[in-house]
Design a protein around this motif. Structure first.
Motif, PDB file in Angstrom:
ATOM      1  N   ARG A 132      25.409  71.657  34.037  1.00 31.60           N
ATOM      2  CA  ARG A 132      24.694  70.531  34.651  1.00 31.60           C
ATOM      3  C   ARG A 132      24.686  70.655  36.181  1.00 31.60           C
ATOM      4  N   ILE A 133      25.723  71.354  36.711  1.00 34.00           N
ATOM      5  CA  ILE A 133      25.758  71.509  38.175  1.00 34.00           C
ATOM      6  C   ILE A 133      24.546  72.290  38.649  1.00 34.00           C
ATOM      7  N   ALA A 185      26.114  68.397  44.423  1.00 37.98           N
ATOM      8  CA  ALA A 185      25.846  68.585  42.991  1.00 37.98           C
ATOM      9  C   ALA A 185      27.159  68.595  42.214  1.00 37.98           C
ATOM     10  N   LYS A 186      28.140  69.337  42.754  1.00 39.65           N
ATOM     11  CA  LYS A 186      29.451  69.406  42.109  1.00 39.65           C
ATOM     12  C   LYS A 186      30.074  68.024  42.016  1.00 39.65           C
ATOM     13  N   MET A 187      30.036  67.280  43.132  1.00 35.98           N
ATOM     14  CA  MET A 187      30.704  65.997  43.196  1.00 35.98           C
ATOM     15  C   MET A 187      30.024  64.965  42.301  1.00 35.98           C
ATOM     16  N   ILE A 190      18.360  63.354  38.356  1.00 35.10           N
ATOM     17  CA  ILE A 190      19.806  63.595  38.165  1.00 35.10           C
ATOM     18  C   ILE A 190      20.329  62.693  37.058  1.00 35.10           C
ATOM     19  N   ALA A 191      19.860  61.456  37.019  1.00 35.28           N
ATOM     20  CA  ALA A 191      20.310  60.523  35.986  1.00 35.28           C
ATOM     21  C   ALA A 191      19.955  61.064  34.596  1.00 35.28           C
ATOM     22  N   GLU A 192      18.785  61.709  34.515  1.00 30.71           N
ATOM     23  CA  GLU A 192      18.357  62.278  33.229  1.00 30.71           C
ATOM     24  C   GLU A 192      19.274  63.434  32.831  1.00 30.71           C
ATOM     25  N   ILE A 193      19.604  64.276  33.809  1.00 32.01           N
ATOM     26  CA  ILE A 193      20.484  65.419  33.538  1.00 32.01           C
ATOM     27  C   ILE A 193      21.859  64.938  33.093  1.00 32.01           C
ATOM     28  N   LEU A 194      22.354  63.901  33.764  1.00 32.89           N
ATOM     29  CA  LEU A 194      23.700  63.430  33.484  1.00 32.89           C
ATOM     30  C   LEU A 194      23.746  62.336  32.419  1.00 32.89           C
ATOM     31  N   ASN A 195      22.581  62.009  31.860  1.00 31.73           N
ATOM     32  CA  ASN A 195      22.503  60.958  30.839  1.00 31.73           C
ATOM     33  C   ASN A 195      23.041  59.616  31.341  1.00 31.73           C
ATOM     34  N   LEU A 196      22.536  59.197  32.483  1.00 32.82           N
ATOM     35  CA  LEU A 196      23.025  57.943  33.064  1.00 32.82           C
ATOM     36  C   LEU A 196      21.908  56.910  33.074  1.00 32.82           C
ATOM     37  N   GLN A 197      22.323  55.654  33.063  1.00 28.81           N
ATOM     38  CA  GLN A 197      21.361  54.573  33.226  1.00 28.81           C
ATOM     39  C   GLN A 197      21.298  54.238  34.709  1.00 28.81           C
ATOM     40  N   ILE A 198      20.093  54.102  35.245  1.00 28.75           N
ATOM     41  CA  ILE A 198      20.056  53.690  36.651  1.00 28.75           C
ATOM     42  C   ILE A 198      19.684  52.222  36.753  1.00 28.75           C
TER      43      ILE A 198
END
Lengths: 453, 278
Positions: B45-46, B70-72, B94-102
């Motif tokens: 993911r990074i 990106a790492k952080m 980035i939210a899509e890559i990390l599966n996050l809700q914004i």
């Protein structure tokens, strides 16, 4: 023995060196800055329209590293507002309007004679008198003197050096004081040594002031308590009056970079500070007046004046006969000497506890006044490195700052710079080397968030 | 003839060729084994996040560069949205890559220079001929009468990586078309007159002054300084006068008649619009 580096600028001291210290009449108005020294800014302890008497505390010091501020005259507090400050730009000041028929304070050097004995005063009493008298280093930095006089059992002070070098061109206030107030300075020296229980006392004077050296030798011979004080003639060289340089010249000790003289057991005091200590401890007078040299080719009658703190620079210039016709057209007014002073643009800036001189330069002295900087490329001649009293690679630091590479500047010990300006003085390419280093120090402090914006 | 030469060459040099071949294959094997045995596991993911970032290494996020950020951000999802130049698009990616809700988007922040003094408005006591940077000039007292105004030597211009800062008529001006909101200019200004403001609209109203001098002094030093007359506070509660200086609460601002009136009534014309298409 002397330090490495240094320069020999023409000293122009002949303009004022034979002018006796003159007292002045009551000022029109005083603007007393609440920030006159290194350390915490004072808190005003008077309100608008209050009556104040001479010597009354008007600015309280709450922190340890700070010094209270006193009113030099009796009068009324007109306002507490922002005022032009020589370093901070605009800062809070207490404006005092003197009462009618105010008489200015007289010089009290005559009250000190060769019978002075410091044993009457305990170390604690000296410390308290110096703290309450609001005394700060009067050579320029303005570090509160009581902090220096607090004995620290971890690093005992064995040597006190009184700094009578006055290596900066034009300035003669310390020189006149050494000639006229000799006993008072000796008394202050003995008191400072007594407070710290220091055994060795030196007075360092540049060898271009033989009269001052003679005056001290005579006074020491007469004063029984002062017999151990040694007067040392040091080489005439700028910046001999820097404390690190003076310690190197007299004791051959290097103060570590980033350290302070107490780390090697030495205390350095300016002669004016010594005189102020004597006055505060023996007579109980706070520091409200100081000697200021007004000099330079732009001044009609240059001289040394005993003036209240808070007097406007413009008023003081008027007392010295005003500006010459040539200077009225174009001039550079510097608070301090030409090497380390600050150019000021507003003549309403008041005298502070640390301002020892006003120098007005005209075209004759500074060459044609530059409208645009005529800085050219560094030719790598290395003269700035040769003259640096701190043995720094000045040009490397300056160029690193210019290109915003603060880590490289820090690698070359930017913070060890004492800002004496020797590098700018010798630079054949007209690069303001010291200016860049000063800028770099500000940027580094801001990066570390030490300085408020 | 040529063929004969080649054969001669082959006969004389084949041992060298074979040796090189054997060496090559040998080392390749060593590397192959090493790459399998000593493999460092890196979160894929990074790399994906890094690809989604603008890769301009401006440092606005507070990290050493895009790679570092990106790492952080992969390690700590609360850092999402720190990339100002990338803006909302990067945040979404980035939210899509990390599966996050914004969460709901707040308005993007852009810098406003809180000074309106152009060359002809400012009072100068003397000519400054020192090092031409704001930090140097600011260290010297009273280069210009107003201690709070733009010095116009362009430290912010030098710090801007996007060419969005310009000195126009002695005043630092932001080109909001180019600005990404990276805050470099805010950090560069020695007088702290540049502030990040949430731009809820394309143009925002602002009190373009930071002078806390008394009204009399402000007027003496600058033609367009805020004198703290409080006329604007009568039009809208969003204006607050403190210490001789009016401030606009940007959260309460919305285009309306009251604000227009406040702007027109300001005696020193220090309430102005800043933003796109002025």
């Amino acid at each position: 023995m002397t330090f490495a580096g240094g320069v020999h600028p023409p000293d122009y001291k002949e303009l004022t060196e034979n002018c006796q210290i003159r007292t002045v009449g009551a000022p029109k108005q005083l603007a007393i800055m609440l920030s006159q020294h290194i350390g915490a800014i004072c808190r005003p302890s008077v309100n608008k329209k209050d009556k104040v008497s001479a010597g009354q505390v008007i600015g309280q010091a709450d922190a340890f590293v700070s010094a209270p501020i006193h009113s030099p005259i009796s009068g009324t507090v007109k306002d507490i507002c922002l005022c032009s400050h020589p370093v901070l730009g605009r800062a809070e000041a207490i404006i005092i309007e003197p009462d009618e028929g105010n008489v200015s304070k007289q010089i009290c050097a005559a009250q000190f004679d060769s019978n002075f004995n410091p044993d009457k005063f305990t170390a604690e009493k000296i410390f308290n008198a110096v703290r309450d008298g609001g005394i700060v280093g009067m050579g320029g930095a303005g570090f509160p003197t009581n902090v220096k006089l607090k004995a620290n059992p971890n690093s005992p002070i064995h040597t006190v050096i009184i700094n009578g070098c006055e290596c900066e061109p034009f300035i003669t206030c310390d020189y006149r004081m050494m000639l006229e107030w000799t006993n008072q300075i000796l008394a202050g020296t003995l008191l400072a040594a007594k407070a710290l229980d220091a055994r060795n006392i030196y007075i360092g004077i540049e060898d271009n002031k033989p009269q001052a050296i003679e005056a001290f030798e005579k006074a020491i011979a007469k004063m029984a308590a002062a017999n151990d004080i040694k007067v040392v003639a040091v080489e005439t060289k700028y910046p001999q009056g820097g404390e690190r340089q003076l310690i190197k010249s007299i004791l051959d000790i290097d103060v570590p970079a980033g350290g302070i003289p107490p780390m090697v057991g030495v205390l350095v005091q300016n002669v004016a500070t010594a005189a102020a200590i004597a006055e505060a401890v023996v007579l109980g007078n706070p520091l409200t007046y100081r000697v200021v040299t007004v000099s330079g080719s732009g001044i009609k009658n240059p001289g040394n004046f005993y003036v209240p703190i808070g007097m406007a620079v413009g008023e003081l210039i008027e007392l010295a006969g005003g500006l010459t016709d040539e200077a009225a057209k174009i001039a550079k007014v510097i608070l301090g000497g030409p090497m380390m002073g600050f150019a000021i643009a507003d003549l309403s800036i008041p005298i502070t506890k640390t301002s020892g001189a006003i120098t007005v330069l005209t075209e004759k002295e500074i060459g044609s006044i530059r409208i645009k900087s005529k800085e050219t490329a560094c030719i790598r001649c290395g003269r700035c490195i040769e003259v640096c009293p701190m043995n720094l690679n000045s040009t490397k630091i300056a160029h690193a700052v210019k290109h915003n590479l603060l880590d490289i500047a820090e690698e070359h010990k930017m913070s060890a710079c004492v800002e004496c300006g020797c590098c700018s003085y010798v630079c054949p390419a007209d690069i303001e080397v010291a200016g860049y280093i000063k800028t770099g120090k500000i940027l580094a402090a801001r990066q570390k968030k030490l300085m408020p914006k | 003839m040529i063929l004969a030469d080649i054969i001669t060459l082959w006969n004389s040099s084949w041992p060298a060729g074979v040796t090189m071949l054997v060496l090559g294959v040998g080392f390749a094997l060593v590397l192959l084994i090493a790459s399998i045995k000593l493999k460092v596991e890196q979160d894929e993911r990074i790399d994906k996040t890094l690809a989604a970032l603008p890769n301009i290494n401006c440092g606005a996020c507070g990290f050493a560069g895009c790679q570092d950020y990106a790492k952080m951000v992969v390690a700590d999802p609360t850092l999402l949205g720190k990339c100002f130049p990338g803006g909302v698009k990067t945040k979404e990616k980035i939210a899509e890559i990390l599966n996050l809700q914004i969460s709901e988007d707040s308005a993007p922040k852009r810098p406003i220079v809180h000074c309106a003094g152009q060359t002809e408005d400012k009072t100068l006591f003397a000519k400054y001929d020192g090092i031409p940077t704001c930090t140097s000039a600011n260290a010297l007292s009273n280069v210009q009468a107003c201690k709070f105004g733009c010095l116009s030597f362009g430290d912010c211009v030098a710090s801007c990586k996007f060419g969005a800062m310009k000195i126009i008529d002695g005043l630092a001006t932001v080109d909001y078309e180019k600005c990404t909101g990276c805050t470099a200019c805010v950090k560069a200004c020695p007088r702290g007159i540049i502030e990040m403001v949430p731009f809820a609209y394309d143009k925002m109203m602002t009190v373009a002054c930071r002078s806390v001098e008394s009204g009399k002094d402000t007027k003496a030093f600058c033609k367009v300084g805020c004198i703290g007359c409080k006329l604007c506070t009568k039009q809208s509660e969003a204006f607050v006068v403190n210490n001789n200086l009016a401030k606009l609460d940007y959260a309460k601002y919305q285009p309306s008649e009251a604000f227009e009136t406040a702007m027109n009534k300001c005696p020193t014309k220090v309430i102005v619009y800043r933003g796109k298409k002025i």
